[in-house]
Design an enzyme around this catalytic site. Structure first.
Site, PDB file in Angstrom:
ATOM      1  N   CYS A  76      14.124   4.826  22.952  1.00 18.62           N
ATOM      2  CA  CYS A  76      13.547   5.950  22.221  1.00 18.62           C
ATOM      3  C   CYS A  76      12.262   6.343  22.933  1.00 18.62           C
ATOM      4  O   CYS A  76      11.256   5.640  22.844  1.00 18.62           O
ATOM      5  CB  CYS A  76      13.273   5.600  20.761  1.00 18.62           C
ATOM      6  N   CYS A 223      13.508  14.670  20.720  1.00 15.84           N
ATOM      7  CA  CYS A 223      14.155  13.445  21.203  1.00 15.84           C
ATOM      8  C   CYS A 223      13.746  13.276  22.656  1.00 15.84           C
ATOM      9  O   CYS A 223      14.143  14.079  23.520  1.00 15.84           O
ATOM     10  CB  CYS A 223      15.667  13.531  21.063  1.00 15.84           C
TER      11      CYS A 223
END
Length: 290
Positions: A76, A223
């Protein structure tokens, strides 16, 4: 005897938000039901991902990541910037290393509030992404959504940045109903580990607009790994330079796919929203060791 309390930080990178829990000095268990309870925006704290800071023998910290659905993932990018900011502040130096399930990331936290993460090399082979069938050229694969004679989306590039991504290049990212199409493509049989689904519009050689359906989290304001994957996919098709600004609903990231060593560098902001103590009922008996 009173129950042990556990503090948390609520942080975000361009609106992609996290609950960050420091486990370097205790052994708090975080089963999937506790993750889902904490991530619940109505009854819990609310977040896209839950992040745990664990001890590491290979780096300054180990970052463990769960999506809001309780599933653990390996990467992430936005969370890595948040963690780098925290650890750099603790250590009093700008350079830190972060171990993940997938690799060790290098990070630089600048005085301007921006953090650069070395995300490593993208994985481009079909079996490393992974895909369920062989494709010799993953820059443009056979996959579409919508009517066979007039697909809404087709021919994505596929890339792994520690998690699998499919990037569809379109003329206008706002015209795509990603909330409807994203879940279908996320679970497509071609993706044995599911996939993050993005639509990208190349504005010019240095600028890409991006929207993402994130596996296990849904539509997201940002993202980081999708921004990296979209930049790599665009370069592979000859659409952009190796250094681009990727504009997401939550803001901009600067992504560079470095030619010398093939590493992808991601630069962007992070912020601390607030701090608090986890309500015991969110953790459940298993997490509390009861």
């Amino acid at each position: 005897m009173s129950a042990t309390t556990h503090s948390f930080r609520k942080m975000n990178g361009l609106g992609n938000d996290f609950v960050v829990i420091d486990r370097r000095h205790d052994d708090l268990a975080l089963p999937a039901d506790a993750v889902r309870a904490i991530a619940d925006r109505a009854a819990g704290i609310g977040c896209d991902q839950l992040i745990a800071l664990d001890p590491s023998s290979e780096a300054d910290v180990f970052m463990r990541i769960w999506n809001a659905d309780g599933g653990e993932v390996a990467a992430c990018g936005n969370a890595a910037r948040c963690v780098a900011g925290v650890v750099a502040g603790e250590l009093g130096r700008p350079t830190v290393t972060i171990e993940t399930e997938d690799q060790v990331l290098g990070a630089y936290a600048g005085a301007d509030g921006l953090v650069t993460i070395d995300m490593g090399e993208p994985r481009l082979a079909w079996d490393e992404i992974p895909l369920a069938e062989e494709f010799h050229d993953t820059s443009c694969i056979e996959l579409q959504a919508g009517p066979i004679d007039a697909p809404v989306l087709h021919s994505p590039g596929v890339v792994s940045m520690g998690n699998p991504h499919a990037i569809f290049f379109v003329d206008d990212v706002e015209t795509i109903d990603l909330g409807r199409i994203g879940p279908m493509l996320e679970h497509h049989p071609l993706f044995p580990e599911r996939a993050n689904i993005s639509v990208a519009h190349v504005l010019d050689e240095g600028h890409v607009r991006l929207r993402t359906w994130e596996r296990g989290a849904g539509l997201t304001r940002a993202c980081g790994t999708a921004a990296c994957a979209s930049a790599v996919a665009a370069v592979r098709r000859g659409l952009t330079d190796r250094k681009v600004t990727v504009s997401l609903p939550g803001g901009d990231l600067v992504i560079e796919w470095r030619e010398g060593d093939g590493h992808v560098l991601m630069t962007g902001p992070y912020s601390l929203d607030f701090e608090g103590t986890l309500p015991p009922e969110l953790l459940g008996s298993e997490a509390q060791g009861v």
